[in-house]
Structure formats: structure tokens, C-alpha cells
Design a protein around this motif. Structure first.
Motif, short mmCIF file in Angstrom:
data_model
loop_
_atom_site.label_atom_id
_atom_site.label_comp_id
_atom_site.label_asym_id
_atom_site.label_seq_id
_atom_site.Cartn_x
_atom_site.Cartn_y
_atom_site.Cartn_z
N ASN A 19 0.85 -1.19 0.00
CA ASN A 19 0.00 0.00 0.00
C ASN A 19 0.89 1.24 0.00
O ASN A 19 2.10 1.15 0.17
CB ASN A 19 -0.99 0.01 1.18
N LYS A 20 0.28 2.39 -0.21
CA LYS A 20 1.03 3.63 -0.36
C LYS A 20 0.96 4.46 0.91
O LYS A 20 0.01 4.37 1.68
CB LYS A 20 0.48 4.44 -1.54
N LEU A 21 2.00 5.29 1.11
CA LEU A 21 2.00 6.21 2.24
C LEU A 21 1.28 7.50 1.87
O LEU A 21 1.18 7.85 0.70
CB LEU A 21 3.44 6.53 2.67
N LEU A 22 0.81 8.19 2.90
CA LEU A 22 0.22 9.51 2.67
C LEU A 22 1.25 10.45 2.08
O LEU A 22 2.45 10.32 2.35
CB LEU A 22 -0.28 10.08 4.00
N GLY A 37 14.18 11.35 -1.19
CA GLY A 37 13.03 11.36 -2.09
C GLY A 37 13.40 11.28 -3.55
O GLY A 37 12.58 10.94 -4.40
N GLU A 38 14.66 11.59 -3.88
CA GLU A 38 15.12 11.53 -5.26
C GLU A 38 15.42 10.12 -5.73
O GLU A 38 15.60 9.89 -6.93
CB GLU A 38 16.38 12.39 -5.43
N PHE A 39 15.51 9.16 -4.81
CA PHE A 39 15.81 7.79 -5.22
C PHE A 39 14.73 7.30 -6.18
O PHE A 39 13.54 7.40 -5.91
CB PHE A 39 15.87 6.87 -4.01
N ASP A 40 15.16 6.78 -7.31
CA ASP A 40 14.23 6.37 -8.36
C ASP A 40 13.73 4.96 -8.09
O ASP A 40 14.32 3.98 -8.52
CB ASP A 40 14.92 6.44 -9.72
N GLY A 41 12.62 4.87 -7.38
CA GLY A 41 12.05 3.57 -7.08
C GLY A 41 11.21 3.00 -8.18
O GLY A 41 10.69 1.89 -8.06
N GLU A 42 11.05 3.74 -9.28
CA GLU A 42 10.23 3.27 -10.40
C GLU A 42 11.02 2.44 -11.41
O GLU A 42 10.42 1.76 -12.23
CB GLU A 42 9.61 4.47 -11.12
N ARG A 43 12.35 2.51 -11.35
CA ARG A 43 13.13 1.76 -12.34
C ARG A 43 13.05 0.26 -12.08
O ARG A 43 12.66 -0.19 -11.01
CB ARG A 43 14.58 2.24 -12.33
N PHE A 72 11.08 12.33 1.41
CA PHE A 72 11.69 11.04 1.73
C PHE A 72 10.98 9.92 0.98
O PHE A 72 9.90 10.11 0.41
CB PHE A 72 11.58 10.73 3.23
N ARG A 73 11.59 8.76 1.01
CA ARG A 73 10.94 7.49 0.71
C ARG A 73 11.32 6.53 1.83
O ARG A 73 12.34 6.73 2.49
CB ARG A 73 11.39 6.90 -0.62
N LEU A 74 10.54 5.50 2.03
CA LEU A 74 10.94 4.42 2.92
C LEU A 74 11.51 3.28 2.09
O LEU A 74 11.03 3.01 0.98
CB LEU A 74 9.75 3.91 3.74
N GLY A 75 12.50 2.63 2.64
CA GLY A 75 13.07 1.45 2.00
C GLY A 75 13.10 0.31 2.99
O GLY A 75 13.15 0.52 4.20
N VAL A 76 13.03 -0.90 2.49
CA VAL A 76 13.11 -2.09 3.34
C VAL A 76 14.14 -3.03 2.74
O VAL A 76 14.05 -3.40 1.57
CB VAL A 76 11.74 -2.81 3.45
N LYS A 77 15.13 -3.40 3.55
CA LYS A 77 16.20 -4.27 3.06
C LYS A 77 16.40 -5.45 3.99
O LYS A 77 16.07 -5.41 5.18
CB LYS A 77 17.50 -3.49 2.93
N SER A 127 9.21 2.73 -1.24
CA SER A 127 7.86 3.30 -1.19
C SER A 127 7.73 4.48 -2.13
O SER A 127 8.70 4.91 -2.78
CB SER A 127 7.54 3.76 0.24
N ASN A 128 6.53 5.03 -2.20
CA ASN A 128 6.31 6.30 -2.90
C ASN A 128 6.97 7.42 -2.09
O ASN A 128 7.29 7.26 -0.90
CB ASN A 128 4.82 6.58 -3.05
N SER A 129 7.19 8.57 -2.71
CA SER A 129 7.81 9.69 -2.00
C SER A 129 6.76 10.45 -1.19
O SER A 129 5.58 10.44 -1.52
CB SER A 129 8.51 10.63 -2.99
N PHE A 130 7.21 11.13 -0.14
CA PHE A 130 6.30 11.86 0.74
C PHE A 130 7.11 12.91 1.49
O PHE A 130 8.34 12.88 1.55
CB PHE A 130 5.63 10.91 1.73
#
Length: 362
Positions: free
Chosen positions: A102-105, A156-162, A218-223, A243-246
Motif C-alpha cells: 500500500n502507499k503512504l500519505l 526522495g530523489e531515489f528512483d524507485g520506479e526503475r 523522503f521514501r521508505l526502504g526495506v532491506k 515506497s512512494n515519495s512523501f
């Protein structure tokens, strides 16, 4: 002449040599009738299947992601990502990926528990992406269904869409606190173990806002931080979740926040132009109009009465701002109601086209 040119191009594509790179051509299903009529051998049919499979996948992915953003994470995992080699020149292929379900606010406040855009707990899953057409959450029987993972803060600049990124790319995207400074996240769920391939974030919050970053987001990441897995070359590399940026704002600025997108159950003062402690809010409440949904219903019944209820001196600019939000909320609700019908219509059309193609080949 146009259909003949298309047919000639398609015929060349089917019979091209394997060592020649051909650009993927998008084919409209409605124009396939004259193409399928050219099938004369099983070999040609096999070539057609190889060609059409990624086209169908792309069309389905585009429709589903457009109508259901929550599924975009698993669908974005492309064939290239599933073939990302582990280690230096290793032959193991990436088959697993952590995903936010799911997405963050778009705006989060410090000290508040982090939750999804629909108010539910944030959910992360380990997805099996081996099959490019059937991504699924790993089950309890999977040896990696109870991984230990860590939630980190990404720029927030991290490209999570690639399609994919390296471990080094991900680590470079992590935002670290200043020397001697406080960590960005607080709570018991910074490090947490999956259960049956899934986890829920129950206790996690930001204690520092995002305004110091260049993008203010920001974005959240999980590793994965499970040493038993990371040190074992028999396991594939598991792509991190992004995650999406927020934006993260200070809690003290929350008081009269208008946090779009609006929800029907939101209090009516969430509408821009209506203050939480103002006369507009008091007048609306006195008539039982306390939520965005009840305001929209009252507007649909009689907008002139509603404006009169707010007072004769409501500025035109303020009223237009409120009207725009009402119209936007109603349009979004209508779009949501049409999603199921649109998906079903698309699938029905696709099934009809495929059935017709198969009948032509008999």
C-alpha cells in the motif's frame, strides 16, 4: 494500402533472424484478424506466441496499474529485474523482491505512527517474481518467509520506479543522520521479521522532518539484514522495497492541515476555505454537515442554499476554491466506481479477441 504495409512489417518481424534486434511493435488487437489469417504452420504460430506474449503483458499491466495503483509494485518488476545476476558473474537469477502493498500519505507528521493512505497499517511482502506473469507472495513453506528486515529512510530523489538497482545504489540512497544527531525513525518496528512472507508496520514514526533534503521529501526502504541469508550464496539477491515519495512535517503544524486527497469521512474543515475554528465550520455543524461527504451531498442538492448557509459575504475566490474541491472529490469517487467495470470490459474484450484468433487457426 496501410493494412498491407502493417502485414508486411509483422511478417518480417516473425521471420527475422534470432541474432537481429528488432524493436517491439505495439499491435492493436482489433487489427489482428488479417495477421492471423496468414498462419499456415505450427512454426509460425509459435513465433507469433513468442511475439505477442510481452505485448499482452504490457497492455494488461498498463490497464491494471492505471486503475489499481496498489498493484504497481509487483507489476513494475520487469523481466530484466528477474534476470539480474547475483554476485560477480554468478549464474543465480533474482527471483524475489520486497514490496510495499500500500502507499503512504503524501504528507506525514513527526511523532505520528506511519500508516498508509487509506488509514490502514503499512504492509510489506516478499514477492516471488520468477514468473513474469504471475507475481505472488511467498507462502509459509518458503524457506525465506521469515526474513529479518530493516526499514530505512531514503532520499526522495531515489528512483524507485526503475526496473532494478544494485545493493550499492540502494545504500547510497539511504539518508543518515548527522554525526551525533538523532535517527530519523523511532519505534519498535525499525527491525522486524516477516511472518509467512508478510509484515505490518505497527509502531514506527519520524522524529525529524524532511525539509533539509534537496527535494524536501523522503521514501521508505526495506532491506534484508538477515546474516544467515546474506552470507549464503545459495540464495538469490532479494531486491529491496521502495515506497512512494512523501514529505515529513513537524507535528505542531498539523492543527489545520488539509491533507489531500480528501476522504468522505474527513471532517468538513479539511476543505480549503473552511477553518477548524471559524464561523463557516460552526454554521455547517449546526445543520449537521460535519464531514466532507455530507458537504458534497448538500452541494449536489442545492449549492445556492449551501453558500447562503455559509454567509452572504463569502468571497467569490473562497467559494470557487470550495466548489473546485467538491467537484474534484465527486469526480474521483466516480472514477473509483468505474474501475471494476473498466477492468472487466478490458478483460472481456481481450478474451473475445483471443477466442477469435484461436478459432481462425483451427
Amino acid at each position: 494500402m496501410e493494412p498491407m504495409n502493417k502485414k508486411r512489417d509483422f511478417h518480417c518481424l516473425l521471420h527475422s533472424h534470432d541474432d537481429q534486434e528488432q524493436p517491439l511493435k505495439r499491435i492493436n488487437f482489433l487489427s489482428l484478424s488479417w495477421i492471423v489469417a496468414d498462419f499456415s504452420s505450427p512454426n509460425t504460430l509459435a513465433r507469433f506466441e513468442t511475439f505477442i506474449r510481452p505485448v499482452v503483458h504490457e497492455e494488461v499491466e498498463t490497464k491494471v496499474v492505471a486503475n489499481n495503483p496498489r498493484q504497481s509494485c509487483s507489476l513494475r518488476t520487469s523481466q530484466h529485474e528477474a534476470e539480474f545476476a547475483v554476485g560477480g558473474g554468478g549464474s543465480k537469477m533474482v527471483k524475489l523482491k520486497l514490496c510495499f502493498l500500500n502507499k503512504l500519505l503524501p504528507t506525514i507528521f513527526t511523532t505520528n505512527d506511519i500508516e498508509s493512505d487509506n488509514g490502514e497499517r503499512l504492509q510489506i511482502a516478499l514477492m516471488d517474481v520468477t514468473d513474469d506473469y504471475n507475481h505472488k507472495i511467498v507462502g509459509a513453506a518458503h524457506p525465506l518467509s521469515s526474513l529479518l528486515v530493516e526499514v530505512v529512510v531514503l532520499d526522495g530523489e531515489f528512483d524507485g520506479e526503475r526496473a532494478h538497482w544494485s545493493v550499492e545504489d540502494f545504500e547510497r540512497g539511504i539518508v543518515t543522520p548527522r554525526l551525533g544527531g538523532r535517527p530519523y525513525l523511532d519505534g519498535n518496528d525499525k527491525r522486524i521479521r516477516l511472518k509467512n512472507g508478510v509484515l505490518w508496520i505497527n509502531n514506527l514514526s519520524f522524529i525529524i522532518n524532511s525539509k533539509r533534503t534537496r527535494t524536501g521529501s523522503f521514501r521508505l526502504g526495506v532491506k534484508v539484514i538477515d546474516d544467515e541469508i546474506l552470507g549464503n550464496n545459495n540464495y538469490p539477491r532479494i531486491i529491496e522495497a521502495v515506497s512512494n515519495s512523501f514529505k515529513v512535517m513537524e507535528h505542531r503544524s498539523k492543527g489545520n492541515n488539509k491533507h489531500p486527497p480528501l476522504r468522505g469521512e474527513d471532517e468538513v474543515w479539511r476543505l480549503k476555505g473552511i477553518s477548524k475554528t471559524g464561523q463557516y465550520y460552526e454554521r455547517l455543524s449546526s445543520e449537521g454537515i460535519r464531514t466532507v461527504e455530507s458537504f458534497v451531498k448538500a452541494y449536489k442538492r442545492d449549492p445556492r442554499y449551501l453558500r447562503k448557509l455559509l454567509g452572504d459575504r463569502v468571497p467569490d475566490k473562497t467559494w470557487k476554491t470550495i466548489e473546485f474541491q467538491v467537484i474534484e472529490f465527486h469526480a474521483e469517487a466516480m472514477r473509483g466506481a468505474e474501475v471494476a467495470d473498466q477492468n472487466q470490459t478490458f478483460l472481456d474484450e481481450l478474451e473475445d479477441d483471443c477466442s477469435q484468433m484461436l478459432s481462425w487457426n483451427k
